[in-house]
Design a protein around this motif. Sequence first.
Motif, short mmCIF file in Angstrom:
data_model
loop_
_atom_site.label_atom_id
_atom_site.label_comp_id
_atom_site.label_asym_id
_atom_site.label_seq_id
_atom_site.Cartn_x
_atom_site.Cartn_y
_atom_site.Cartn_z
N LEU A 75 34.15 -17.77 21.42
CA LEU A 75 33.59 -17.20 22.26
C LEU A 75 33.68 -15.26 21.76
CD1 LEU A 75 35.06 -18.28 26.17
CD2 LEU A 75 32.55 -19.20 24.81
N ASN A 76 32.49 -15.22 22.31
CA ASN A 76 32.15 -13.66 21.43
C ASN A 76 32.86 -13.11 22.45
OD1 ASN A 76 30.91 -11.64 19.99
ND2 ASN A 76 28.79 -12.06 20.42
N VAL A 77 33.86 -12.94 23.22
CA VAL A 77 34.28 -12.06 23.82
C VAL A 77 36.87 -10.88 23.33
CG1 VAL A 77 35.33 -11.37 26.19
CG2 VAL A 77 33.35 -13.45 25.86
N GLY A 82 37.96 -7.38 26.92
CA GLY A 82 36.26 -8.08 26.73
C GLY A 82 35.06 -7.32 26.31
N ALA A 83 35.10 -6.64 25.36
CA ALA A 83 33.69 -6.50 24.59
C ALA A 83 33.37 -7.51 24.05
CB ALA A 83 34.13 -5.39 23.45
N TYR A 101 35.78 -2.25 20.46
CA TYR A 101 35.89 -0.98 20.55
C TYR A 101 36.92 -0.40 20.29
CZ TYR A 101 35.81 0.68 25.63
OH TYR A 101 35.95 1.20 26.70
N HIS A 102 38.48 -1.34 20.50
CA HIS A 102 39.42 -0.52 19.90
C HIS A 102 40.15 -1.17 18.93
CE1 HIS A 102 39.05 -0.53 24.08
NE2 HIS A 102 39.90 1.28 24.19
N CYS B 338 31.24 -3.98 27.60
CA CYS B 338 32.28 -4.37 28.27
C CYS B 338 31.09 -5.29 29.83
CB CYS B 338 33.80 -3.79 28.47
SG CYS B 338 34.35 -3.27 27.07
N GLN B 339 30.32 -5.04 29.68
CA GLN B 339 29.52 -5.90 30.79
C GLN B 339 29.56 -6.51 30.56
OE1 GLN B 339 29.48 -4.28 33.61
NE2 GLN B 339 28.33 -6.76 34.40
#
Lengths: 382, 382, 382
Positions: A75-77, A82-83, A101-102, B338-339
């Motif tokens: 899953l691409n999360v 949760g990005a 993101y981080h 994130c959305q």
Amino acid sequence: VPEPTHPRLLPTLPGDAYTDPAWFAAEQSAIFARRFVLVGRSDEIGAPGDFITAGVAAESVIVVRRADGEAVGFLNVCRHRGARMLLEPSGSCGKVIRCPYHSWTYSLDGTLQGAPNLRDWALGEERQELALQRVAVHEEHGFLWVRIAGERSFADDIGRQLDVRLGDASMLAAWGIDRLRTGRRIVYDVAANWKLIVENFMECYHCTTIHPELVGVIPAFRNGLGSQSFGTGYGSELGPQTEGFTVDGRPGLPTIPTVPDEDTRRYYGMTLTPSALLSLVGDHVIAHRIEPIAVDRSRVVCDWLFEPETLASSRDIGPTVELFDRVNRQDFDACERCQLGAASRAFAHGGVLVPAEHNLNAFYDEVRDALAATTRPEETSR
Amino acid sequence: VPEPTHPRLLPTLPGDAYTDPAWFAAEQSAIFARRFVLVGRSDEIGAPGDFITAGVAAESVIVVRRADGEAVGFLNVCRHRGARMLLEPSGSCGKVIRCPYHSWTYSLDGTLQGAPNLRDWALGEERQELALQRVAVHEEHGFLWVRIAGERSFADDIGRQLDVRLGDASMLAAWGIDRLRTGRRIVYDVAANWKLIVENFMECYHCTTIHPELVGVIPAFRNGLGSQSFGTGYGSELGPQTEGFTVDGRPGLPTIPTVPDEDTRRYYGMTLTPSALLSLVGDHVIAHRIEPIAVDRSRVVCDWLFEPETLASSRDIGPTVELFDRVNRQDFDACERCQLGAASRAFAHGGVLVPAEHNLNAFYDEVRDALAATTRPEETSR
Amino acid sequence: VPEPTHPRLLPTLPGDAYTDPAWFAAEQSAIFARRFVLVGRSDEIGAPGDFITAGVAAESVIVVRRADGEAVGFLNVCRHRGARMLLEPSGSCGKVIRCPYHSWTYSLDGTLQGAPNLRDWALGEERQELALQRVAVHEEHGFLWVRIAGERSFADDIGRQLDVRLGDASMLAAWGIDRLRTGRRIVYDVAANWKLIVENFMECYHCTTIHPELVGVIPAFRNGLGSQSFGTGYGSELGPQTEGFTVDGRPGLPTIPTVPDEDTRRYYGMTLTPSALLSLVGDHVIAHRIEPIAVDRSRVVCDWLFEPETLASSRDIGPTVELFDRVNRQDFDACERCQLGAASRAFAHGGVLVPAEHNLNAFYDEVRDALAATTRPEETSR
């Protein structure tokens, strides 16, 4: 027990099946999350680190080629905040999947490899607990398939359908599809429920009415019966005047050498539910995959697959591609009409199947059975 | 009691918090309607009759300057047939607010002043009963704040947050923000839930990854901790090679004269929930306000505030504005990722906060507490 | 019993009536499906086989002219697989309605006439059982009206409203509307609930404020009372300086010869709920029909009808059309403001009607009564 008034008519699904967002959500969870869904071609991820992303059951899924040659899926999360990590439809991510993101990084088996700026935080068992969520990937005939949840095997799902259609799934090997390459990909945005597209492909009762080019090359379709209507192993013959499976019947491309002689002038269409459609002819293969977007909208990706030698040559694939591109547009126009009608009170209880369409009933049963079984808790495959 | 497996990890909110329209509606009513929401600058309504309109908690709100200098606020709805009276974001309405549908007029204390063509209908107590619905307005530091309902005071809401952040809200006076003027306003349309934008501003763990220009001018951000991470009173130092808070560290603008010497080379960021973000540096102030539009969409208005003398001079504010404009775009891209991920089953139970982000937990508590308290009946402030 | 505080004020419907999709769906089923809805002009289907399609109560409806001259109507849905058969707003279908998906054909009484490729399937009683679903059509004064369900007669529905408005519905004959022809059709897309458009047309309290051209030609409107405000039979006089019902009062077109002398300088407006608006003046007739699209969106089709001789001449209908086109745009802007305000907590309990608007209360009662009666099962008219 009263006699049925239309012994030769069977009911379709009711209108809600095509218009109610709750039906759609239930199908995504009960069917698309638990079945093997076609997401692309193996040669799209030829080298280690190559990836594709695809939409399956309202998820964005990553399928990536590892250094050991295996295709794996996640899953691409990012498990941190949760990005969505990869936004492009395809590319290369190198040796790790990195969240932009981080900068959390995951190795290609999904385990958390690094989380920067955490001087006080040595990664321990979190490496596994915060691993990317795996999805099952199956690779066969040069196709990539993904199953998000459940335990159903590829053989029991797609394999069984190929057995039923071809008599023996191994018959497919003759087309050497793993060796073929994509000569053209066309993406269609269709304002219709995914099931209308499946149903349309399963019957040829509409062929005479909307597919003049197709019945031109396969006159047998004029009787309203497609290659799937006759049961196991049946392929529809090109017409005696037809030289090739092209928009006007002119000669097509060199025959795939491994196709048996008796099949070089036949068309085999097959629906591999939930969302793949496969068409075999002597000189090429066509693969459709339907991605449900909303209860009233679908995206269809259609690939035309050819011998690498044919693509490398100066041969013109245009008249070949144009035939089924026209068929697609004709079909999707019809599906969009059905979507418009499905919300009517005249279709609240659905319509009817004539005998030439009775094979659609098995698809309706499959959908109904899957929804009836949705009380099972969903288990994520690892 | 088993040991927590991630003693240094805290959970985020669950995925629904970012994707469920019911969560969004509950937040609008429980949080945005009951809290002081930043809506603009005092100098936007400099003269009597000047007004702005702003979206707060799914309402259009009017804030207008009266002849006595007070700023007052009303729901932008005529009590007669419900027309939205003022459509422009700002303007002047003169001495009355007039509904353009039937020309009902309201004085600037909200009472119904006239209703034309009512020869038989002398206005009596209807003047008060049909008055415009008041909202509380607070004006301080040159900012206009609106509270639609409830009784919570500005001091208890925004004031208390300033106390916690700065040690004493009065410290803000040194920047003379009421005297500053808007040199640039940029409006961003962000495909993300408002909370993701707040969370993003509260932590700097992402700074190294996505903000090269920002960590260029404040190298201390490379350790993943922002000015809010260190608790009360902390401001982050510009780097020794940094000459100004500009996109490339070149000199900025003349220092605001009242800023204490020890703060002229510091950056103070602060989140003033629910929707204001404030940034203080030696030569300017940046104010963001987040307007939630839908569960997955927000509008962010960002004002860069400068000394009037600086704006009147030939000084170029471009490199100063460009720094945080880039930061904004980098941040909002991350929020949009994130959305996209929030709807995934991989985020159904949310993600995790690393120690550098633990300050976000207070924001989660605030949201959860407000929603838990929503059984209270809403009282409109008058 | 306490005295009402506003004896001269009546409440409007609450805000939900204009913003809640469930209200909208209930109205479609309880009102629009059971009432006679204006769908077009008889001369749009002049010859046998001519058809129009129109949206009524979330249905696409076909109205077609048969060889015997009768106009008949059907739901635009094939009984086979639910396709919408006719997509164009108007055209000719010849002697049968043919579904373009599988070529099922229906005769113009709706019975199934043919289903191709069904060698084993002789059509028996299916001809009737699979007939198109009929809707009631009424043709009068050159207008086409459709009723999808229920049994209410045209006389009891539209006829009764004409009686109330004109004293006697037969008075309408003087305008010879069946003989008039459409000189101009303008379609408006309005971001407002259908009821706001009806309410707006029922009162003239807004005329002075938003309709300078209209009160220019009918100065009596300045008192806030429209032609419907005075009860049965009232028509509003053109002003003494007005030469015609044109944008600037200049002379209009030749008077319709059958209009009585006392009515050649009068304007009669009338609301024929649920969705038709009719305007009579000495030299032309204006017919509006409102098609609700969503709770917050409507489509309005406005036809200007003239003597055929006038249209055949070199007379300029421009200044005549321009008057009400401007009125329409002014009205719809106002309705869109009300739509924006309807979602506000300030309008949760609605607004108020002043005496000049008290006639709107009958419309509110009609809506409320219809919704209260929706527990009746819907019977399709045949």
